[in-house]
Motif scaffolding. Structure first.
Motif, PDB file in Angstrom:
ATOM      1  N   PRO A 162       0.839  -1.213   0.000  1.00  0.00           N
ATOM      2  CA  PRO A 162       0.000   0.000   0.000  1.00  0.00           C
ATOM      3  C   PRO A 162       0.871   1.259   0.000  1.00  0.00           C
ATOM      4  O   PRO A 162       1.892   1.332   0.696  1.00  0.00           O
ATOM      5  CB  PRO A 162      -0.797  -0.131   1.304  1.00  0.00           C
ATOM      6  N   ALA A 163       0.480   2.256  -0.799  1.00  0.00           N
ATOM      7  CA  ALA A 163       1.277   3.488  -0.917  1.00  0.00           C
ATOM      8  C   ALA A 163       1.212   4.323   0.353  1.00  0.00           C
ATOM      9  O   ALA A 163       2.205   4.933   0.762  1.00  0.00           O
ATOM     10  CB  ALA A 163       0.786   4.302  -2.109  1.00  0.00           C
ATOM     11  N   ASN A 164       0.064   4.350   1.003  1.00  0.00           N
ATOM     12  CA  ASN A 164      -0.100   5.176   2.193  1.00  0.00           C
ATOM     13  C   ASN A 164      -0.643   4.323   3.335  1.00  0.00           C
ATOM     14  O   ASN A 164      -1.847   4.057   3.416  1.00  0.00           O
ATOM     15  CB  ASN A 164      -1.067   6.346   1.922  1.00  0.00           C
ATOM     16  N   THR A 165       0.236   3.879   4.220  1.00  0.00           N
ATOM     17  CA  THR A 165      -0.206   3.120   5.383  1.00  0.00           C
ATOM     18  C   THR A 165       0.861   3.191   6.460  1.00  0.00           C
ATOM     19  O   THR A 165       2.062   3.252   6.180  1.00  0.00           O
ATOM     20  CB  THR A 165      -0.472   1.649   5.035  1.00  0.00           C
ATOM     21  N   THR A 166       0.395   3.242   7.681  1.00  0.00           N
ATOM     22  CA  THR A 166       1.321   3.206   8.823  1.00  0.00           C
ATOM     23  C   THR A 166       1.123   1.918   9.605  1.00  0.00           C
ATOM     24  O   THR A 166       1.736   1.706  10.644  1.00  0.00           O
ATOM     25  CB  THR A 166       1.065   4.423   9.742  1.00  0.00           C
ATOM     26  N   ASP A 167       0.233   1.065   9.115  1.00  0.00           N
ATOM     27  CA  ASP A 167      -0.073  -0.199   9.792  1.00  0.00           C
ATOM     28  C   ASP A 167       1.139  -1.129   9.713  1.00  0.00           C
ATOM     29  O   ASP A 167       1.747  -1.283   8.663  1.00  0.00           O
ATOM     30  CB  ASP A 167      -1.278  -0.863   9.113  1.00  0.00           C
ATOM     31  N   SER A 168       1.492  -1.727  10.835  1.00  0.00           N
ATOM     32  CA  SER A 168       2.641  -2.636  10.869  1.00  0.00           C
ATOM     33  C   SER A 168       2.318  -3.989  10.224  1.00  0.00           C
ATOM     34  O   SER A 168       3.225  -4.748   9.900  1.00  0.00           O
ATOM     35  CB  SER A 168       3.091  -2.869  12.318  1.00  0.00           C
ATOM     36  N   GLU A 169       1.038  -4.295  10.058  1.00  0.00           N
ATOM     37  CA  GLU A 169       0.647  -5.570   9.451  1.00  0.00           C
ATOM     38  C   GLU A 169       1.047  -5.588   7.972  1.00  0.00           C
ATOM     39  O   GLU A 169       0.878  -4.599   7.260  1.00  0.00           O
ATOM     40  CB  GLU A 169      -0.858  -5.761   9.587  1.00  0.00           C
ATOM     41  N   ASP A 170       1.589  -6.714   7.537  1.00  0.00           N
ATOM     42  CA  ASP A 170       2.028  -6.845   6.143  1.00  0.00           C
ATOM     43  C   ASP A 170       0.805  -6.983   5.239  1.00  0.00           C
ATOM     44  O   ASP A 170       0.099  -7.990   5.297  1.00  0.00           O
ATOM     45  CB  ASP A 170       2.950  -8.061   6.013  1.00  0.00           C
ATOM     46  N   LYS A 171       0.557  -6.002   4.418  1.00  0.00           N
ATOM     47  CA  LYS A 171      -0.570  -6.034   3.488  1.00  0.00           C
ATOM     48  C   LYS A 171      -0.083  -6.048   2.043  1.00  0.00           C
ATOM     49  O   LYS A 171      -0.774  -5.614   1.125  1.00  0.00           O
ATOM     50  CB  LYS A 171      -1.487  -4.827   3.717  1.00  0.00           C
ATOM     51  N   SER A 172       1.122  -6.532   1.852  1.00  0.00           N
ATOM     52  CA  SER A 172       1.693  -6.572   0.509  1.00  0.00           C
ATOM     53  C   SER A 172       0.964  -7.602  -0.354  1.00  0.00           C
ATOM     54  O   SER A 172       0.363  -8.555   0.152  1.00  0.00           O
ATOM     55  CB  SER A 172       3.188  -6.915   0.573  1.00  0.00           C
ATOM     56  N   VAL A 173       1.040  -7.395  -1.647  1.00  0.00           N
ATOM     57  CA  VAL A 173       0.393  -8.276  -2.616  1.00  0.00           C
ATOM     58  C   VAL A 173       1.449  -8.794  -3.582  1.00  0.00           C
ATOM     59  O   VAL A 173       2.204  -8.006  -4.154  1.00  0.00           O
ATOM     60  CB  VAL A 173      -0.720  -7.533  -3.393  1.00  0.00           C
TER      61      VAL A 173
END
Length: 559
Positions: A162-173
């Motif tokens: 994601p381009a804009n996120t501060t979440d530490s959870e890996d949300k990569s695709v």
């Protein structure tokens, strides 16, 4: 015997009577002894026959798959016109023919290098006082083995975050073609090697693990099994297409062989003895190629009831001919033929039991079948070589086979009254008469054969492997094993190298597609091996990373 006290006081007539009784008793004992000796000899022959086959179940014995021409030699010279009671069979002395040894060969594509075993090459040389002139070198081709070689294939896949996120959870695709398989730390080539090793070379996973360990790769047998099952799960649509194609064939051969699955238990709690590998071979003659398209389908089944064995025949409404070993449930098939080899095997058993004094009638029947089998396979070769057409094949086979079948059963009728129905020969004769209606069906179909050897050979392969694999842990393992055995045996019958076909399927199968037409491209006559060769050429360019000091850790997409 009588004691002295018993004989004292006897009259002369009484003594004579006692002597006569003793002589009569001795004669009876001698006759009984001879009879018992014959029984013992017969039982010893039966025991020898049984113990010679103790490691092979009766349905998988392949001793009758090959023509036993030596049985013919004894009877070709029997005098014509004499009744059998007056015929004397004398075995001719034959010198043992030395087997012609085949040369060791390697394919023309094998890499070659010249090694010169000299430093100087003078044009002339004096040897033992004689002047010799140099001629062309003497060359000897020798084989050199390059030890097992591994290549690390570093697959690259597009990855986005994601381009804009501060979440530490890996949300990569990651854009995988198939997430379950692309994420494995094993290439289709490696899985192919493991499949071929197990199902064609009969090497169990624990031995494969040890072999890899010696070459520097650490991989546990559980991981090997897990990888193969994952590939099997993704190839289930191909299994469905394979079955559909098999039941679209012009003729089927069927057989079954025992297997063991540990977590399938009987009511007693013991491992079930009712587990089988069900073998179906579909054959269709391709007139354009003048060859046979053959597909092999192996399936794990529980039991051999009519319901289980005929389930798919009824589901696909299959009306074409089916050739089997004559197991009773198969007799319910409408268009059904049985195997001559299973019949002839019984007469060959008679010959083995009567090894010291051959049963002439059994030998004559075996010799008739040998001629019948040779007539069929000689014509098959001519058909494949395009020496005869389909119509000529069917016509000539019938003309040659029908007189032999008539001769066989005329002989059966002539001799059946001479044997007890409870003896080996009597049982063989009764079996022949019982299955007579099913033995000629193959003559009506170009795909038909007088035997069920195609299935028997696969059953033999399974039995050979069973001695090494020992068992499957689960039904999933048995299903995966049967599927990959199907691919291995299908490749063999298509004259494609098994490693080429399996690797092609694992590399290019349309994962995730529900279109049967796409999966049909994986059938042996539809594949294009040039695609695989291009892929292999890319791998051949792999080079060692001179700067790397740490070992490669193969853990898939978990890191």
């Amino acid at each position: 015997m009588y004691s002295k006290s018993e004989l004292v006081g006897k009259t002369q007539e009484e003594l004579i009577k006692l002597v006569l009784d003793m002589q009569f008793c001795n004669v009876n004992l001698a006759a009984e002894r001879e009879k018992n000796l014959d029984k013992i000899a017969n039982l010893e022959e039966i025991l020898r026959l049984k113990t010679a086959e103790k490691f092979t179940p009766s349905t998988e014995q392949t001793r009758s798959l090959f023509d036993e021409l030596e049985l013919l030699a004894q009877f070709e010279a029997i005098k014509n016109g004499l009744p059998e009671s007056e015929q004397i069979v004398v075995e001719a002395h034959t010198r043992k023919k030395h087997k012609i040894r085949e040369n060791s060969t390697l394919p023309a594509s094998t890499p070659v290098i010249d090694v010169y075993n000299y430093e100087e090459a003078p044009s002339e040389k004096v040897i033992n006082g004689v002047l010799y002139k140099r001629v062309e070198d003497k060359t000897i081709d020798k084989v050199y083995i390059v030890p097992q070689k591994y290549v690390v294939v570093r697959d690259h896949y597009l990855k986005y975050e994601p381009a804009n996120t501060t979440d530490s959870e890996d949300k990569s695709v990651v854009e995988f073609k198939n997430k379950k398989l692309d994420g494995l730390a094993a290439t289709p080539n490696f899985i192919t090697h493991s499949v071929i090793s197990k199902f064609d070379d009969y090497t169990p996973f624990y031995r494969q693990s040890e072999i890899h360990q010696r070459a520097g790769l650490t991989v546990q047998r559980q991981k090997l099994a897990g990888w193969i099952i994952k590939y099997y799960e993704e190839l289930l649509p191909l299994e469905k297409v394979l079955k559909k194609q098999v039941y679209s064939s012009a003729l089927l051969n069927k057989d079954e062989t025992k297997t063991t699955v540990l977590n399938v238990r009987a009511k007693s709690g013991k491992v079930s003895q009712n587990s089988f590998m069900y073998i179906t071979i579909g054959t269709t003659f391709n007139e354009k190629e003048s060859n046979f398209h053959t597909l092999v389908l192996c399936e794990y089944i529980q039991g051999r009831s009519k319901k289980v064995l005929l389930e798919d025949i009824e589901r696909f409404n299959y009306k074409e001919p089916v050739i089997t070993d004559g197991l009773k449930p198969y007799l319910h098939i409408e268009n059904h033929g049985t195997c001559w080899v299973h019949l002839i095997r019984k007469f060959k058993d008679v010959l083995k039991v009567t090894a010291k004094k051959k049963d002439v009638n059994a030998s004559i029947l075996v010799s008739i079948y040998t001629k019948l089998s040779n007539a069929h396979y000689d014509l098959v070769e001519k058909l494949k070589n395009k020496e005869i057409t389909k119509e000529e094949f069917l016509k000539q086979r019938r003309e040659k086979s029908e007189p032999l079948i008539e001769e066989f059963f005329e002989k059966i009728e002539d001799i059946k009254s001479k044997y007890s129905s409870s003896g080996l020969m009597g049982k063989a004769i009764n079996y022949a008469l019982e299955y007579k209606p099913y033995l000629s069906l193959y003559l009506d179909y170009i795909e038909g054969t007088p035997d069920n050897n195609s299935c028997e050979r696969i059953a033999k392969c399974w039995a050979t492997g069973r001695g090494n694999w020992l068992f499957s842990d689960t039904v999933d393992g048995a299903d995966a094993s049967s599927f990959f055995m199907s691919l291995v045996e299908t490749a063999k019958r298509a004259n494609i190298a098994t490693n080429d076909y399996i690797e092609y399927v694992l590399t290019f199968a349309p994962y995730g597609s529900e279109d049967d037409a796409e999966w049909e491209k994986m059938l042996p006559w539809n594949i294009d091996l040039n695609r695989l060769n291009k892929h292999r050429a890319l791998i051949s360019q792999a080079k060692v990373d001179e700067n790397r000091k740490e070992p490669y850790i193969l853990c898939g997409n978990s890191r």
